[in-house]
Design a protein around this motif. Structure first.
Motif, PDB file in Angstrom:
ATOM      1  N   ALA A 153     -12.582  36.842 -27.846  1.00  0.00           N
ATOM      2  CA  ALA A 153     -13.514  35.909 -28.564  1.00  0.00           C
ATOM      3  C   ALA A 153     -14.255  35.054 -27.442  1.00  0.00           C
ATOM      4  CB  ALA A 153     -12.661  34.624 -29.082  1.00  0.00           C
ATOM      5  N   GLU A 154     -15.748  35.035 -27.750  1.00  0.00           N
ATOM      6  CA  GLU A 154     -16.466  34.088 -27.080  1.00  0.00           C
ATOM      7  C   GLU A 154     -16.412  32.805 -27.792  1.00  0.00           C
ATOM      8  OE1 GLU A 154     -20.935  32.864 -25.878  1.00  0.00           O
ATOM      9  OE2 GLU A 154     -20.302  33.651 -27.793  1.00  0.00           O
ATOM     10  N   ALA A 155     -15.845  31.876 -27.281  1.00  0.00           N
ATOM     11  CA  ALA A 155     -15.474  30.705 -28.027  1.00  0.00           C
ATOM     12  C   ALA A 155     -15.749  29.321 -26.797  1.00  0.00           C
ATOM     13  CB  ALA A 155     -14.123  30.410 -28.550  1.00  0.00           C
ATOM     14  N   PHE A 181     -13.929  44.531 -29.758  1.00  0.00           N
ATOM     15  CA  PHE A 181     -15.331  43.815 -30.127  1.00  0.00           C
ATOM     16  C   PHE A 181     -15.139  42.347 -29.384  1.00  0.00           C
ATOM     17  CE2 PHE A 181     -15.490  46.451 -33.805  1.00  0.00           C
ATOM     18  CZ  PHE A 181     -16.938  46.886 -33.812  1.00  0.00           C
ATOM     19  N   ARG A 182     -16.212  42.209 -28.600  1.00  0.00           N
ATOM     20  CA  ARG A 182     -16.578  40.944 -28.161  1.00  0.00           C
ATOM     21  C   ARG A 182     -17.098  40.114 -29.344  1.00  0.00           C
ATOM     22  NH1 ARG A 182     -21.016  37.843 -27.628  1.00  0.00           N
ATOM     23  NH2 ARG A 182     -21.062  36.211 -25.394  1.00  0.00           N
ATOM     24  N   ILE A 183     -16.494  38.889 -29.740  1.00  0.00           N
ATOM     25  CA  ILE A 183     -16.868  38.221 -30.969  1.00  0.00           C
ATOM     26  C   ILE A 183     -17.718  37.089 -30.390  1.00  0.00           C
ATOM     27  CG2 ILE A 183     -16.386  37.112 -32.896  1.00  0.00           C
ATOM     28  CD1 ILE A 183     -13.703  38.200 -32.664  1.00  0.00           C
ATOM     29  N   ASP A 184     -19.096  36.998 -30.766  1.00  0.00           N
ATOM     30  CA  ASP A 184     -20.145  36.333 -30.480  1.00  0.00           C
ATOM     31  C   ASP A 184     -19.810  35.010 -31.120  1.00  0.00           C
ATOM     32  OD1 ASP A 184     -22.716  35.884 -28.938  1.00  0.00           O
ATOM     33  OD2 ASP A 184     -23.487  35.416 -31.002  1.00  0.00           O
ATOM     34  N   VAL A 185     -20.089  33.846 -30.616  1.00  0.00           N
ATOM     35  CA  VAL A 185     -19.950  32.458 -30.989  1.00  0.00           C
ATOM     36  C   VAL A 185     -18.685  32.453 -32.038  1.00  0.00           C
ATOM     37  CG1 VAL A 185     -21.317  30.641 -32.040  1.00  0.00           C
ATOM     38  CG2 VAL A 185     -22.515  32.557 -30.808  1.00  0.00           C
ATOM     39  N   ASN A 232     -21.320  35.834 -16.637  1.00  0.00           N
ATOM     40  CA  ASN A 232     -21.838  36.551 -17.711  1.00  0.00           C
ATOM     41  C   ASN A 232     -23.216  36.455 -17.620  1.00  0.00           C
ATOM     42  OD1 ASN A 232     -22.294  34.600 -19.318  1.00  0.00           O
ATOM     43  ND2 ASN A 232     -20.116  34.333 -19.956  1.00  0.00           N
ATOM     44  N   HIS A 233     -23.831  36.940 -18.848  1.00  0.00           N
ATOM     45  CA  HIS A 233     -25.245  37.358 -18.959  1.00  0.00           C
ATOM     46  C   HIS A 233     -25.856  35.743 -19.401  1.00  0.00           C
ATOM     47  CE1 HIS A 233     -23.733  37.501 -22.662  1.00  0.00           C
ATOM     48  NE2 HIS A 233     -24.895  37.208 -23.384  1.00  0.00           N
ATOM     49  N   ASP A 234     -25.090  34.803 -19.600  1.00  0.00           N
ATOM     50  CA  ASP A 234     -25.419  33.523 -20.089  1.00  0.00           C
ATOM     51  C   ASP A 234     -25.484  32.500 -19.148  1.00  0.00           C
ATOM     52  OD1 ASP A 234     -25.932  34.266 -22.795  1.00  0.00           O
ATOM     53  OD2 ASP A 234     -23.916  33.891 -23.417  1.00  0.00           O
ATOM     54  N   VAL A 235     -24.774  32.716 -17.903  1.00  0.00           N
ATOM     55  CA  VAL A 235     -24.636  31.640 -16.791  1.00  0.00           C
ATOM     56  C   VAL A 235     -25.054  32.119 -15.429  1.00  0.00           C
ATOM     57  CG1 VAL A 235     -22.358  31.167 -18.135  1.00  0.00           C
ATOM     58  CG2 VAL A 235     -22.362  32.338 -16.128  1.00  0.00           C
ATOM     59  N   GLY A 260     -33.795  28.872 -18.868  1.00  0.00           N
ATOM     60  CA  GLY A 260     -33.050  29.607 -19.449  1.00  0.00           C
ATOM     61  C   GLY A 260     -32.404  30.606 -18.497  1.00  0.00           C
ATOM     62  N   ARG A 261     -31.975  31.843 -19.324  1.00  0.00           N
ATOM     63  CA  ARG A 261     -30.847  32.590 -18.572  1.00  0.00           C
ATOM     64  C   ARG A 261     -31.418  34.071 -17.945  1.00  0.00           C
ATOM     65  NH1 ARG A 261     -27.989  32.558 -24.086  1.00  0.00           N
ATOM     66  NH2 ARG A 261     -30.289  32.730 -24.540  1.00  0.00           N
ATOM     67  N   ASP A 262     -32.882  34.059 -17.858  1.00  0.00           N
ATOM     68  CA  ASP A 262     -33.306  35.440 -17.420  1.00  0.00           C
ATOM     69  C   ASP A 262     -32.869  35.660 -16.078  1.00  0.00           C
ATOM     70  OD1 ASP A 262     -34.407  36.470 -19.746  1.00  0.00           O
ATOM     71  OD2 ASP A 262     -36.080  35.009 -19.495  1.00  0.00           O
ATOM     72  N   ASN A 306     -21.976  35.123 -36.436  1.00  0.00           N
ATOM     73  CA  ASN A 306     -22.430  33.756 -36.835  1.00  0.00           C
ATOM     74  C   ASN A 306     -23.685  33.650 -37.509  1.00  0.00           C
ATOM     75  OD1 ASN A 306     -21.966  30.681 -36.731  1.00  0.00           O
ATOM     76  ND2 ASN A 306     -23.967  30.834 -35.642  1.00  0.00           N
ATOM     77  N   HIS A 307     -24.485  34.746 -37.002  1.00  0.00           N
ATOM     78  CA  HIS A 307     -25.890  34.518 -37.616  1.00  0.00           C
ATOM     79  C   HIS A 307     -26.356  35.975 -37.544  1.00  0.00           C
ATOM     80  CE1 HIS A 307     -25.600  33.381 -33.166  1.00  0.00           C
ATOM     81  NE2 HIS A 307     -26.502  34.561 -33.068  1.00  0.00           N
ATOM     82  N   LEU A 308     -27.482  36.287 -38.182  1.00  0.00           N
ATOM     83  CA  LEU A 308     -28.263  37.663 -38.097  1.00  0.00           C
ATOM     84  C   LEU A 308     -29.557  37.545 -37.770  1.00  0.00           C
ATOM     85  CD1 LEU A 308     -29.109  37.713 -41.179  1.00  0.00           C
ATOM     86  CD2 LEU A 308     -27.238  39.035 -41.686  1.00  0.00           C
ATOM     87  N   ALA A 324     -35.544  38.355 -30.552  1.00  0.00           N
ATOM     88  CA  ALA A 324     -35.938  36.872 -30.446  1.00  0.00           C
ATOM     89  C   ALA A 324     -34.786  36.325 -29.517  1.00  0.00           C
ATOM     90  CB  ALA A 324     -35.730  36.306 -31.765  1.00  0.00           C
ATOM     91  N   ASP A 325     -33.463  36.881 -29.580  1.00  0.00           N
ATOM     92  CA  ASP A 325     -32.639  36.330 -28.322  1.00  0.00           C
ATOM     93  C   ASP A 325     -31.916  37.665 -27.810  1.00  0.00           C
ATOM     94  OD1 ASP A 325     -30.964  35.168 -26.918  1.00  0.00           O
ATOM     95  OD2 ASP A 325     -29.382  34.610 -28.569  1.00  0.00           O
ATOM     96  N   ALA A 326     -32.611  38.591 -27.099  1.00  0.00           N
ATOM     97  CA  ALA A 326     -32.292  39.663 -26.609  1.00  0.00           C
ATOM     98  C   ALA A 326     -31.204  40.504 -27.276  1.00  0.00           C
ATOM     99  CB  ALA A 326     -31.651  39.437 -25.181  1.00  0.00           C
TER     100      ALA A 326
HETATM  101  C1  NOJ Z   1     -23.748  33.961 -26.959  1.00  0.00           C
HETATM  102  C2  NOJ Z   1     -24.417  35.019 -26.326  1.00  0.00           C
HETATM  103  O1  NOJ Z   1     -23.742  35.287 -25.154  1.00  0.00           O
HETATM  104  C3  NOJ Z   1     -25.755  34.529 -25.920  1.00  0.00           C
HETATM  105  O2  NOJ Z   1     -26.564  35.642 -25.069  1.00  0.00           O
HETATM  106  C4  NOJ Z   1     -26.423  34.439 -27.263  1.00  0.00           C
HETATM  107  O3  NOJ Z   1     -27.802  33.666 -27.034  1.00  0.00           O
HETATM  108  C5  NOJ Z   1     -25.611  33.463 -28.268  1.00  0.00           C
HETATM  109  N1  NOJ Z   1     -24.286  33.564 -28.274  1.00  0.00           N
HETATM  110  C6  NOJ Z   1     -26.295  33.393 -29.675  1.00  0.00           C
HETATM  111  O4  NOJ Z   1     -26.033  34.756 -30.053  1.00  0.00           O
END
Ligand code: NOJ
Length: 552
Positions: free
Chosen positions: A271-273, A209-213, A332-335, A421-423, A108-110, A65-67
């Motif tokens: 940390a991804e913060a 680990f890279r920690i998401d959110v 990164n993959h979000d920007v 979005g980020r595609d 943060n979520h599963l 749902a979110d790659a």
């Molecule tokens: C950050 C990730 O880098 C991003 O791709 C993702 O959509 C959100 N966190 C939610 O997990």
């Protein structure tokens, strides 16, 4: 004495980490989606680039749902990418090539397909299973969401469930997609589960680990309305935001640090913060907390000399105060990819969070490329660690004309097609100049999951290799010099006086960087040797949008 630069027990302090986005890196089985077989076949390329580590975006079973940031099982591999056995082989092969391996952990979520969430739905209101999430009754007659929080991807952050008896029932919180229910980090179960997940992968040789959110795990107990406040990550400069960057979140990371430190080999976290200031970021990397954190302040700073200098100074001051090492990142993959970002007119303030939804956006790719080359030399000359997103070393740009029907980022649907979005930053890499996917997959394989621009034939890794003017060779040379030069990586830096619009940084061992960010062409300072230049020099002068590494 071993310096932190060469100290294997603190390898991350000066490491350059290459971000592998598995679905877009290399497709080994020919189904059009990148996979572990593809990554394994390209490990020598990553080693030859000269980086120290790789970070792999999520590869776990997921409904996507979110790659893959919607994880259904943290201890397995999605069949799209391969098997656990292949993952173990990849980790071993990378380590044999002297590459450390970081995975992505998503706490943060599963996924709504995870066994815990399915159990929570089945067990109904008031159950222990629901305590692991944030279920609440709706407002009014129950048909309104419990509060006004919005999902980062658009729309309400709450979704109502149907109870086991078939009636509409409680709502659950998802700061991202409805397929990503947020966990309740006050629950001991949740905390224990993630410590066990960390150990599962550490025991398999993973280095970190890279920690998401990382800034989102703790929510205000009362889940108060946001009102006028922003829900966008990184916007809020207040300590008491209902869900971002709450002070108590650090308790989690002190525990995780203990897990990492219980291993004889040095394990690390990044940390991804998205937080508003370097000071808030520094809180994540205090002693006994996390080892490092992405520096998004730097990423969102425009190509403006004074702003870059301020961002660098603030990061150094904030991190030095807690004895942590800074890191630097351009994409990164979000920007939006850096070549496109820097090809646009540059605003005159920091925190430039860019989305290219406007179809008329027309970055000047030649200018963006010149600047991205200079930006790479600036970043790699700074003290500390750095992150390179796959394709950055090839000079790839953001793909702006992907067909609507191929967009997979949940932002597109959740925003009612207002945000693309980020595609555009996730298009599969070109490896070869021909073939139906430019070597991303086998020549008789399926089309890549997102179409590559025809012009990427000229960007292919094989085309750039050996061409001294290419982006790939610029990165290779810079990373080689960075490894060899005693002044680079960890260690002190000092600003040198420079004309307006020019940055000049001295490192130990006679290293000097000069980056002409905005000035007209300037005279080079006296030096013994030009180690590397991001573009042609004009005799003894440094043209605009060009950087140079000098040995003095
Ligand atoms: C950050 C990730 O880098 C991003 O791709 C993702 O959509 C959100 N966190 C939610 O997990």
């Amino acid at each position: 004495m071993t310096s932190s630069r060469t100290d294997p027990t603190a390898w991350w302090r000066a490491a350059v980490t290459y971000q592998v986005y598995p679905r877009s890196f290399a497709d080994g089985d020919g189904d059009g989606v990148g996979d572990i077989a593809g990554i394994r076949s390209r490990l020598p390329y990553i080693r030859d680039l000269g980086v120290d580590a790789i970070w792999l975006n999520p590869w776990y079973p997921s409904p996507m749902a979110d790659a893959g940031y919607d994880v259904a099982d943290y201890r397995a591999i999605d069949p799209l990418f391969g098997t656990l056995t292949e993952a173990e082989a990849l980790i071993a092969e990378a380590r044999a090539l002297d590459l450390r391996v970081l995975l992505d952990v998503v706490p943060n979520h599963l996924s709504s397909a995870h066994a815990w969430f399915r159990a929570a739905l089945a067990a109904g209101p008031g159950s222990r299973e629901r305590e692991r999430f944030l279920f609440r009754p709706g407002r009014g007659d129950g048909s309104q969401p419990p509060n006004d929080w919005e999902s980062v991807f658009g729309g309400s952050a709450w979704t109502r469930v149907r109870e086991p008896d078939g009636r509409p029932g409680e709502w659950y919180l998802h700061l991202f997609d409805p397929g990503q229910p947020d966990l309740n980090w006050r629950e001991a179960d949740v905390r224990a589960e993630f410590e066990s997940v960390l150990r599962f992968w550490f025991d398999r040789g993973v280095d970190g680990f890279r920690i998401d959110v990382a800034n989102g795990l703790h929510k205000h107990q009362d889940l108060p309305d946001l009102g006028e406040r922003s829900g966008r990550p990184g916007d809020e400069a207040e300590a008491d935001h209902p869900f971002w960057d709450r002070d108590t979140v650090h308790e989690v990371y002190r525990e995780w640090r203990r897990v990492a430190d219980s291993y004889p080999d040095p394990k690390m976290f990044v940390a991804e913060a998205w937080v508003p200031t370097p000071d808030r970021l520094a809180r994540y990397v205090r002693p006994d907390h996390l080892h490092s954190a992405f520096n998004f302040d730097y990423l969102t700073t425009p190509w403006r000399a004074a702003l870059l200098r301020a961002s660098i100074d603030e990061a150094l001051a904030a991190l030095t105060a807690v004895s942590a090492e800074p890191t630097w990142v351009l994409s990164n993959h979000d920007v939006v990819r850096v070549v496109s970002r820097l090809g646009l007119p540059q605003p005159n303030e920091r925190n430039w969070v860019l989305e290219l939804d406007d179809e008329t956006a027309d970055p000047d790719l030649d200018l963006g490329t010149r600047r991205a080359r200079a930006a790479a030399l600036l970043m790699l000359a700074l003290p500390g660690g750095a992150y390179v997103y796959q394709g950055e070393e090839l000079g790839l740009w953001e793909v702006l004309d992907l067909p609507d029907e191929m967009l997979a980022d949940p932002i597109w649907e959740r925003s009612g097609h207002a945000r693309r979005g980020r595609d555009g930053a996730r298009v599969p890499l070109p490896w070869a100049t021909d073939g139906n996917s430019f070597g991303f997959g086998p020549s008789d394989g399926a089309q890549p999951w997102l179409p590559q621009p025809a012009a990427w034939a000229a960007m292919a890794a094989e085309r750039q290799a050996g061409d001294p003017t290419s982006m790939l060779e610029l990165y290779r040379s810079a990373l080689r010099i960075r490894r060899e030069h005693p002044g680079l990586g960890s260690g002190p830096m000092r600003w040198r006086d420079a004309p307006n619009g020019v940055l000049s940084i001295e490192r130990e061992g006679g290293f000097l960087l000069v980056a002409n960010v905005e000035g007209p062409s300037v005279e080079l300072p006296s030096h013994r040797e030009v180690l590397l230049a991001s573009g042609p020099l004009d005799g003894p002068r440094l043209p605009p949008n060009t950087a140079v590494w000098l040995q003095t």
